[in-house]
Write a protein that holds these residues in place. Structure first.
Motif, PDB file in Angstrom:
ATOM      1  N   LEU A 198      46.320  43.136  52.765  1.00  0.00           N
ATOM      2  CA  LEU A 198      46.775  42.576  54.034  1.00  0.00           C
ATOM      3  C   LEU A 198      47.423  41.228  53.749  1.00  0.00           C
ATOM      4  O   LEU A 198      47.056  40.544  52.800  1.00  0.00           O
ATOM      5  CB  LEU A 198      45.601  42.379  55.002  1.00  0.00           C
ATOM      6  CG  LEU A 198      44.863  43.626  55.472  1.00  0.00           C
ATOM      7  CD1 LEU A 198      43.702  43.227  56.388  1.00  0.00           C
ATOM      8  CD2 LEU A 198      45.797  44.581  56.189  1.00  0.00           C
ATOM      9  N   GLY A 199      48.359  40.838  54.587  1.00  0.00           N
ATOM     10  CA  GLY A 199      48.986  39.531  54.444  1.00  0.00           C
ATOM     11  C   GLY A 199      49.797  39.414  53.169  1.00  0.00           C
ATOM     12  O   GLY A 199      50.158  40.407  52.536  1.00  0.00           O
ATOM     13  N   CYS A 200      50.072  38.158  52.797  1.00  0.00           N
ATOM     14  CA  CYS A 200      50.825  37.905  51.566  1.00  0.00           C
ATOM     15  C   CYS A 200      50.128  36.787  50.809  1.00  0.00           C
ATOM     16  O   CYS A 200      50.536  35.642  50.845  1.00  0.00           O
ATOM     17  CB  CYS A 200      52.287  37.575  51.856  1.00  0.00           C
ATOM     18  SG  CYS A 200      52.547  36.315  53.118  1.00  0.00           S
ATOM     19  N   THR A 201      49.043  37.149  50.133  1.00  0.00           N
ATOM     20  CA  THR A 201      48.208  36.166  49.446  1.00  0.00           C
ATOM     21  C   THR A 201      48.776  35.756  48.094  1.00  0.00           C
ATOM     22  O   THR A 201      48.441  34.698  47.587  1.00  0.00           O
ATOM     23  CB  THR A 201      46.798  36.719  49.215  1.00  0.00           C
ATOM     24  OG1 THR A 201      46.882  37.837  48.324  1.00  0.00           O
ATOM     25  CG2 THR A 201      46.135  37.128  50.526  1.00  0.00           C
ATOM     26  N   GLY A 202      49.578  36.637  47.480  1.00  0.00           N
ATOM     27  CA  GLY A 202      50.106  36.352  46.155  1.00  0.00           C
ATOM     28  C   GLY A 202      49.144  36.687  45.031  1.00  0.00           C
ATOM     29  O   GLY A 202      49.459  36.521  43.865  1.00  0.00           O
ATOM     30  N   HIS A 203      47.960  37.187  45.369  1.00  0.00           N
ATOM     31  CA  HIS A 203      46.964  37.531  44.346  1.00  0.00           C
ATOM     32  C   HIS A 203      47.131  38.995  43.951  1.00  0.00           C
ATOM     33  O   HIS A 203      46.325  39.844  44.299  1.00  0.00           O
ATOM     34  CB  HIS A 203      45.553  37.261  44.871  1.00  0.00           C
ATOM     35  CG  HIS A 203      45.337  35.841  45.230  1.00  0.00           C
ATOM     36  ND1 HIS A 203      44.543  35.451  46.273  1.00  0.00           N
ATOM     37  CD2 HIS A 203      45.814  34.699  44.696  1.00  0.00           C
ATOM     38  CE1 HIS A 203      44.544  34.136  46.362  1.00  0.00           C
ATOM     39  NE2 HIS A 203      45.314  33.656  45.417  1.00  0.00           N
ATOM     40  N   VAL A 204      48.173  39.262  43.193  1.00  0.00           N
ATOM     41  CA  VAL A 204      48.552  40.643  42.889  1.00  0.00           C
ATOM     42  C   VAL A 204      47.520  41.393  42.057  1.00  0.00           C
ATOM     43  O   VAL A 204      47.434  42.612  42.137  1.00  0.00           O
ATOM     44  CB  VAL A 204      49.933  40.703  42.196  1.00  0.00           C
ATOM     45  CG1 VAL A 204      51.025  40.248  43.147  1.00  0.00           C
ATOM     46  CG2 VAL A 204      49.947  39.850  40.934  1.00  0.00           C
ATOM     47  N   ASP A 205      46.725  40.700  41.252  1.00  0.00           N
ATOM     48  CA  ASP A 205      45.732  41.381  40.425  1.00  0.00           C
ATOM     49  C   ASP A 205      44.352  41.451  41.062  1.00  0.00           C
ATOM     50  O   ASP A 205      43.402  41.899  40.442  1.00  0.00           O
ATOM     51  CB  ASP A 205      45.650  40.734  39.042  1.00  0.00           C
ATOM     52  CG  ASP A 205      46.757  41.239  38.122  1.00  0.00           C
ATOM     53  OD1 ASP A 205      47.688  41.883  38.629  1.00  0.00           O
ATOM     54  OD2 ASP A 205      46.677  40.987  36.913  1.00  0.00           O
ATOM     55  N   CYS A 206      44.232  41.013  42.297  1.00  0.00           N
ATOM     56  CA  CYS A 206      42.968  41.156  43.021  1.00  0.00           C
ATOM     57  C   CYS A 206      42.949  42.566  43.621  1.00  0.00           C
ATOM     58  O   CYS A 206      43.451  42.789  44.719  1.00  0.00           O
ATOM     59  CB  CYS A 206      42.835  40.094  44.106  1.00  0.00           C
ATOM     60  SG  CYS A 206      42.549  38.443  43.454  1.00  0.00           S
ATOM     61  N   GLU A 207      42.369  43.485  42.858  1.00  0.00           N
ATOM     62  CA  GLU A 207      42.428  44.895  43.237  1.00  0.00           C
ATOM     63  C   GLU A 207      41.342  45.308  44.228  1.00  0.00           C
ATOM     64  O   GLU A 207      41.371  46.402  44.762  1.00  0.00           O
ATOM     65  CB  GLU A 207      42.361  45.768  41.975  1.00  0.00           C
ATOM     66  CG  GLU A 207      40.994  45.897  41.339  1.00  0.00           C
ATOM     67  CD  GLU A 207      40.500  44.688  40.542  1.00  0.00           C
ATOM     68  OE1 GLU A 207      39.434  44.808  39.939  1.00  0.00           O
ATOM     69  OE2 GLU A 207      41.162  43.628  40.524  1.00  0.00           O
ATOM     70  N   VAL A 208      40.385  44.428  44.504  1.00  0.00           N
ATOM     71  CA  VAL A 208      39.330  44.711  45.470  1.00  0.00           C
ATOM     72  C   VAL A 208      39.669  43.967  46.752  1.00  0.00           C
ATOM     73  O   VAL A 208      39.769  42.743  46.758  1.00  0.00           O
ATOM     74  CB  VAL A 208      37.945  44.283  44.935  1.00  0.00           C
ATOM     75  CG1 VAL A 208      36.862  44.512  45.983  1.00  0.00           C
ATOM     76  CG2 VAL A 208      37.630  45.018  43.640  1.00  0.00           C
ATOM     77  N   ARG A 209      39.854  44.746  47.812  1.00  0.00           N
ATOM     78  CA  ARG A 209      40.208  44.167  49.117  1.00  0.00           C
ATOM     79  C   ARG A 209      39.153  44.597  50.128  1.00  0.00           C
ATOM     80  O   ARG A 209      38.778  45.760  50.181  1.00  0.00           O
ATOM     81  CB  ARG A 209      41.590  44.653  49.536  1.00  0.00           C
ATOM     82  CG  ARG A 209      42.653  44.279  48.528  1.00  0.00           C
ATOM     83  CD  ARG A 209      43.918  45.083  48.747  1.00  0.00           C
ATOM     84  NE  ARG A 209      44.831  44.853  47.647  1.00  0.00           N
ATOM     85  CZ  ARG A 209      45.105  45.765  46.723  1.00  0.00           C
ATOM     86  NH1 ARG A 209      44.570  46.954  46.776  1.00  0.00           N
ATOM     87  NH2 ARG A 209      45.953  45.487  45.758  1.00  0.00           N
ATOM     88  N   MET A 210      38.725  43.657  50.941  1.00  0.00           N
ATOM     89  CA  MET A 210      37.641  43.930  51.884  1.00  0.00           C
ATOM     90  C   MET A 210      37.948  43.286  53.232  1.00  0.00           C
ATOM     91  O   MET A 210      38.624  42.268  53.308  1.00  0.00           O
ATOM     92  CB  MET A 210      36.320  43.411  51.312  1.00  0.00           C
ATOM     93  CG  MET A 210      35.978  43.994  49.949  1.00  0.00           C
ATOM     94  SD  MET A 210      34.465  43.337  49.221  1.00  0.00           S
ATOM     95  CE  MET A 210      33.276  44.463  49.957  1.00  0.00           C
ATOM     96  N   LEU A 211      37.410  43.897  54.276  1.00  0.00           N
ATOM     97  CA  LEU A 211      37.648  43.438  55.648  1.00  0.00           C
ATOM     98  C   LEU A 211      36.354  43.563  56.444  1.00  0.00           C
ATOM     99  O   LEU A 211      35.581  44.513  56.251  1.00  0.00           O
ATOM    100  CB  LEU A 211      38.743  44.297  56.281  1.00  0.00           C
ATOM    101  CG  LEU A 211      39.286  43.879  57.650  1.00  0.00           C
ATOM    102  CD1 LEU A 211      39.997  42.530  57.573  1.00  0.00           C
ATOM    103  CD2 LEU A 211      40.239  44.941  58.177  1.00  0.00           C
ATOM    104  N   LYS A 212      36.133  42.614  57.320  1.00  0.00           N
ATOM    105  CA  LYS A 212      34.934  42.613  58.170  1.00  0.00           C
ATOM    106  C   LYS A 212      35.328  42.197  59.572  1.00  0.00           C
ATOM    107  O   LYS A 212      36.076  41.249  59.761  1.00  0.00           O
ATOM    108  CB  LYS A 212      33.900  41.624  57.606  1.00  0.00           C
ATOM    109  CG  LYS A 212      32.682  41.423  58.496  1.00  0.00           C
ATOM    110  CD  LYS A 212      31.748  40.380  57.900  1.00  0.00           C
ATOM    111  CE  LYS A 212      30.634  40.016  58.836  1.00  0.00           C
ATOM    112  NZ  LYS A 212      29.782  41.096  59.256  1.00  0.00           N
ATOM    113  N   SER A 213      34.793  42.904  60.558  1.00  0.00           N
ATOM    114  CA  SER A 213      34.953  42.474  61.950  1.00  0.00           C
ATOM    115  C   SER A 213      33.987  41.330  62.209  1.00  0.00           C
ATOM    116  O   SER A 213      32.844  41.351  61.776  1.00  0.00           O
ATOM    117  CB  SER A 213      34.625  43.632  62.907  1.00  0.00           C
ATOM    118  OG  SER A 213      35.622  44.618  62.801  1.00  0.00           O
ATOM    119  N   LEU A 214      34.507  40.314  62.899  1.00  0.00           N
ATOM    120  CA  LEU A 214      33.672  39.164  63.217  1.00  0.00           C
ATOM    121  C   LEU A 214      33.078  39.330  64.610  1.00  0.00           C
ATOM    122  O   LEU A 214      32.186  38.710  65.022  1.00  0.00           O
ATOM    123  CB  LEU A 214      34.488  37.860  63.132  1.00  0.00           C
ATOM    124  CG  LEU A 214      35.056  37.540  61.761  1.00  0.00           C
ATOM    125  CD1 LEU A 214      35.953  36.314  61.827  1.00  0.00           C
ATOM    126  CD2 LEU A 214      33.941  37.313  60.762  1.00  0.00           C
TER     127      LEU A 214
END
Length: 165
Positions: A149-165
């Motif tokens: 999601l978004g454009c973080t620039g962390h191309v090698d961060c292969e683990v992405r996680m999301l949480k509802s607040l």
């Protein structure tokens, strides 16, 4: 003789810039997270985090142990994304600060702050090398997602996680 250390969790100040940058660099080196791979150590703002986290919707906390910065983490709006999504960012702790529940406490504080700022979801990116961090995020209710999601620039961060607040 038992020596009791003092711990403090507080907001980042301008005087903390060099100390937290050193923590991030040290932990990154420990795990082989190099700048050429797009990890946090490549962040052009790494040495000046206070101005970045002083902006609206941003916040960063440091953990101090016996007067020395030993870790930190922050929250910020997720760049190039829907306005209700924030990102948990730059969670790094020296070995002396691990295993004491400080990362959990800081992450919960950051998510409370995000809710107060009106965010509805929290995103993060990490790498499989950081198994302990992934376990913490799963424990906190973050779900793995298959796409960035978004454009973080962390191309090698292969683990992405999301949480509802």
């Amino acid at each position: 003789m038992n020596v009791v250390s003092t711990l403090a969790l507080r907001r980042l100040t301008a005087q903390d810039n060099a100390a937290i940058a050193a923590v991030i660099r040290q932990v990154s080196a420990e795990y082989g997270l190099t700048a050429d791979k797009g990890y946090t150590v490549a962040d052009p703002n790494l040495d000046e985090l206070h101005p970045l986290y002083s902006q609206p919707g941003h916040a960063y906390w440091v953990v101090e142990q016996d007067g020395k910065v030993v870790g930190g983490g922050g929250i910020a709006p997720l760049a190039c994304s829907e306005p209700d999504i924030c990102e948990l960012q730059k969670m790094y702790f020296l070995p002396s600060a691990r295993g004491q529940g400080l990362a959990k406490k800081l992450a919960l504080m950051a998510m409370d702050h995000a809710r107060e700022q009106g965010f509805k979801r929290c995103y993060l990116e990490t790498t499989a090398f950081l198994k302990e961090a992934i376990g913490l995020y799963e424990h906190l209710g973050f779900q793995h997602i298959d796409y960035p999601l978004g454009c973080t620039g962390h191309v090698d961060c292969e683990v992405r996680m999301l949480k509802s607040l």
